[in-house]
Every structure is written in structure tokens, then in C-alpha cells.
Design an enzyme around this catalytic site. Structure first.
Site, short mmCIF file in Angstrom:
data_model
loop_
_atom_site.label_atom_id
_atom_site.label_comp_id
_atom_site.label_asym_id
_atom_site.label_seq_id
_atom_site.Cartn_x
_atom_site.Cartn_y
_atom_site.Cartn_z
N SER A 116 -6.60 -14.10 7.44
CA SER A 116 -7.68 -14.97 7.22
C SER A 116 -9.10 -14.60 7.75
O SER A 116 -9.45 -13.61 7.73
CB SER A 116 -7.19 -16.46 7.63
OG SER A 116 -8.06 -17.43 6.94
N HIS A 126 -2.63 -20.02 0.73
CA HIS A 126 -3.27 -19.24 1.81
C HIS A 126 -2.36 -19.01 3.04
O HIS A 126 -2.72 -18.05 3.84
CB HIS A 126 -4.45 -20.06 2.19
CG HIS A 126 -5.42 -19.38 3.18
ND1 HIS A 126 -6.25 -18.11 2.56
CD2 HIS A 126 -5.76 -19.35 4.66
CE1 HIS A 126 -6.88 -17.80 3.70
NE2 HIS A 126 -6.65 -18.41 4.85
N ASP A 177 -4.17 -18.93 -3.93
CA ASP A 177 -4.83 -19.29 -2.67
C ASP A 177 -5.87 -20.00 -2.84
O ASP A 177 -7.09 -19.44 -3.55
CB ASP A 177 -5.26 -17.99 -2.08
CG ASP A 177 -5.78 -17.81 -0.40
OD1 ASP A 177 -6.18 -18.93 -0.20
OD2 ASP A 177 -5.51 -17.06 0.17
#
Length: 203
Positions: free
Chosen positions: A104, A185, A154
């Protein structure tokens, strides 16, 4: 060496160094289990982001979700690149052997290293990354191995971001492998397994 980090020596002093870069709200402890799964013999340099958002560590500021503060991104990317140089000198590892493993926000700063610096990384495993910057010319990365793990559903990192990032890196010469999950995610065990298998084939 003025940022929080963990360094673990590898089995081979001149071998690979896994640079671990956590997601928003994480710490330098978060991805240590991943390093063990990917390459238990590699050296590990796990660093904490130097920016906080509502008390949560990050690697650079954002204006809102999905909208990066580009000025801060560029400054923090330079800061991280310099830290890698300093850490290599301090710990005695080979600066040319650094492979990023980011999730991320950590994947985004790793991607930013590739967008701004030639030979900053030997390779990269990017879990749920976005395109760090658009409309800039990337450095040349001939044959640079990159693994991208992504989620079809996501909500934070749309599939288009993954595809655009892959295209931009490939245009710069990188060899990119994608792995798609049907999840959102979150980082899945399947993604990590696929990344580990890719790593063993590649390095």
C-alpha cells in the site's frame, strides 16, 4: 541513521537485502513475517515512515485518499534513497542488492524510488500500489524485475492504477509480473505465496 528501522544481517554478507515498507498505520515490525516467507536468508532492512497522519505512520503526505502530496512525495523519496545509501555504509551491505517489499503506502514509496532514481533498487515486490506520479519521464530500468500484487475489487487502488503502473514500468524497461486476487485492499496469503514463488524464480 535518524529514522526508526530494524536491520537483520543475512546469511551472505554480499547477498540480497529486503527493504520492508509498511502500509499506512504500520510500523517497521509489520512485514517481518513476509521477509521470512520470501527469503529467510536475506538481510532485512525494515523502515518506518517519517510522516504521521492522525497518529498513523506513513511514508509521505496525501491531500486525501488516493491524492498524493507530490512535493512531499518527491522529498520523502529522496530522503529514503539517501537513507539506503547511509544504511549500506553503516551496516556494510551491498547497496546494489536492495529489493523492496512494500504494501500500500509502502509500495507507493517503493514505486516512487523507481520513478525518480536509476538503480535505486535491484527489484521490487509491490502489494496494492498506485502510480506515484504521472506525466514524468522515468529513468531507464532495463530488465528490472517487479512483482505487482493487486485486488480486482480493491476500493483504494483501482485496477486501472495497477495496469497503468505496469505499463509505465515496462516502458522504462522493467519486467513486470502481475498477480490478481478477487479480494479488496487487504494483503492475502495467496499474494504472498505468489510473490515468494516469483522471487525464487527471479533471484
Amino acid at each position: 541513521m535518524n529514522r526508526k528501522h530494524i536491520y537483520k544481517e543475512g546469511a551472505n554478507p554480499s547477498g540480497n537485502v529486503l527493504l520492508l515498507l509498511h502500509g499506512t498505520g504500520g510500523t517497521e515490525q509489520d512485514l517481518l513475517p513476509l521477509a521470512e516467507m520470501i527469503d529467510s536468508e536475506a538481510a532485512v532492512l525494515s523502515v518506518r515512515g517519517t510522516v504521521t497522519e492522525n497518529g498513523m505512520p506513513r511514508f509521505f503526505k496525501r491531500l486525501q485518499e488516493g491524492v498524493f502530496d507530490i512535493e512531499d512525495l518527491v522529498a520523502r523519496t529522496e530522503e529514503l534513497n539517501q537513507f539506503l545509501d547511509e544504511a549500506a555504509d553503516h551496516y556494510g551491505f551491498d547497496r546494489k542488492e536492495v529489493i523492496a517489499v512494500g504494501y500500500s503506502n509502502g509500495a507507493n514509496i517503493a514505486g516512487s524510488l523507481l520513478f525518480h532514481y536509476e538503480k535505486a533498487l535491484k527489484g521490487a515486490i509491490l502489494f496494492h500500489p498506485m502510480v506515484p506520479r504521472r506525466e514524468i519521464e522515468l529513468p531507464e530500468h532495463p530488465g528490472l524485475p517487479v512483482f505487482i500484487g493487486a485486488g480486482e475489487n480493491d476500493p483504494i487502488c483501482p485496477a486501472k492504477e495497477t495496469k497503468d503502473l505496469k505499463n509505465l514500468l515496462e516502458e522504462a524497461g522493467a519486467e513486470v509480473e502481475e498477480h490478481w486476487e478477487q479480494m479488496g485492499h487487504q494483503l492475502t496469503a495467496n499474494e504472498v505465496k505468489a510473490a515468494s514463488e516469483w522471487y525464487k524464480r527471479t533471484f
